[in-house]
Scaffold this active site. Structure first.
Site, short mmCIF file in Angstrom:
data_model
loop_
_atom_site.label_atom_id
_atom_site.label_comp_id
_atom_site.label_asym_id
_atom_site.label_seq_id
_atom_site.Cartn_x
_atom_site.Cartn_y
_atom_site.Cartn_z
N HIS A 1 0.82 -1.24 -0.03
CA HIS A 1 -0.16 0.27 -0.09
C HIS A 1 0.38 1.63 -0.17
O HIS A 1 2.33 1.15 -0.22
CB HIS A 1 -1.20 0.34 1.10
CG HIS A 1 -1.63 -1.46 0.87
ND1 HIS A 1 -2.91 -1.92 -0.19
CD2 HIS A 1 -1.50 -2.50 1.83
CE1 HIS A 1 -3.13 -3.20 0.64
NE2 HIS A 1 -2.41 -3.19 1.76
N GLU B 1 1.75 -12.06 4.91
CA GLU B 1 0.53 -11.58 5.97
C GLU B 1 1.39 -11.37 7.59
O GLU B 1 0.91 -12.72 7.85
CB GLU B 1 -0.88 -11.78 5.98
CG GLU B 1 -1.15 -11.54 4.80
CD GLU B 1 -2.02 -9.99 4.33
OE1 GLU B 1 -2.07 -9.53 5.27
OE2 GLU B 1 -2.42 -9.80 3.22
N GLU C 1 -1.12 0.03 8.03
CA GLU C 1 -0.80 -1.38 7.42
C GLU C 1 0.40 -1.06 6.40
O GLU C 1 1.44 -0.67 6.89
CB GLU C 1 -2.00 -2.14 6.81
CG GLU C 1 -1.28 -2.74 6.03
CD GLU C 1 -1.94 -4.14 4.53
OE1 GLU C 1 -1.36 -4.32 4.06
OE2 GLU C 1 -3.05 -3.30 5.18
N HIS D 1 2.80 -7.05 4.41
CA HIS D 1 1.95 -6.38 4.91
C HIS D 1 1.40 -7.26 6.27
O HIS D 1 1.78 -7.93 6.44
CB HIS D 1 0.66 -7.81 3.50
CG HIS D 1 0.92 -6.94 2.44
ND1 HIS D 1 -0.31 -5.48 1.72
CD2 HIS D 1 1.62 -7.06 1.09
CE1 HIS D 1 0.44 -5.90 0.38
NE2 HIS D 1 0.88 -7.04 0.19
#
Length: 268
Positions: free
Chosen positions: A59, A232, A96, A159
């Site tokens: 992101h 993740e 995040e 992430h």
């Protein structure tokens, strides 16, 4: 006989003079054992010298301020998906994007210290920026993309998840698409093992609790032609995971584990 005695005496005198010379101010010092060991260590090639690694911090902090741009559909490798998303956050608002950036920069420093060339998919973490899109993230590192004459050796996309509050732990995602699936799965297993070794818990909320998930809907994975994993690293909605992910010590541990995985993947 006298000549032999004279030669031996001269040799002894020369040896004595040489020993004393080290103590004379301005005389060149002889290397100590430690100095010799240091010279040998300096001559040893860095373990990742000549290797190129792509790090993708998930992101961008400013994505939410550019909805039209991040919602634009792009090629995601056989399907169309939004360019990017805003990412998730902890209950206290720790983003995040910031978590991924902090782990990524620590990982970058660790890999560079081992001699690797590191390519970052974004160069800063800013509320005034957006992207890049998932198609760009996926292709960075591929041979031929942006004139690259040689493919990078591997890619790690970082992430934090936003699952139900009760679930916790990490999981590693690899593509189902043909091409790099075998090499990416190997990298995925090494990444899982490194996170295990670092004391992180495998996801309690993904199928089977094995810590590896295979998907075909992620452009970052589908468009990559090099071994790639998306990690993740924890569930940001879970209080225990969130504490670790917010802390400098936790971010450093994540980075060290990912660096270990990259080194294991690239060393013979």
């Amino acid at each position: 006989m006298r000549r032999l005695t004279s030669l031996l005496a001269a040799a002894a005198l020369a040896a004595s003079a040489g020993t004393a010379a080290a103590a004379v101010p301005g005389a060149p010092a002889r290397p100590t054992v430690a100095e010799g060991a240091g010279a040998r260590a300096a001559a040893t090639p860095a373990p990742l010298a000549g290797r190129t690694i792509v790090i993708d911090p998930g992101h961008q902090l400013g994505n939410s301020r550019f909805p039209k741009r991040i919602n634009r559909l792009v090629d995601a490798g056989g399907l169309r998906k939004p360019c990017n998303t805003t990412g998730t956050a902890t209950a206290s608002g720790f983003a995040e994007a910031t978590f991924a950036w902090r782990v990524a920069t620590r990982l970058r420093d660790a890999l560079q210290a081992q001699g690797a060339t590191v390519v970052m998919t974004r160069s800063l973490n800013s509320r005034h920026r957006w992207g890049p899109c998932v198609d760009v993230r996926g292709r960075i590192g591929n041979k031929g993309y942006r004139g690259r004459s040689r493919a990078a050796d591997l890619k790690i996309s970082i992430h934090g998840d936003g699952a139900a509050r009760s679930g916790r732990g990490f999981h590693v995602i690899v593509t189902k698409k043909r091409g790099t699936v075998v090499r990416s799965l190997r990298l995925g297993r090494l990444t899982r093992a490194a996170l295990d070794d670092a004391g992180f818990r495998r996801s309690t909320y993904t199928a089977g609790g094995r810590g590896i998930v295979r998907r075909s809907d992620l452009g970052t994975l589908n468009l990559s032609r090099i071994p790639t994993v998306m990690v993740e690293l924890g569930n940001m909605r879970n209080p225990r995971d969130a504490r670790t992910m917010r802390s400098s010590a936790g971010q450093r541990r994540y980075a060290q584990a990912l660096a270990a995985a990259a080194r294991r993947a690239l060393q013979p």
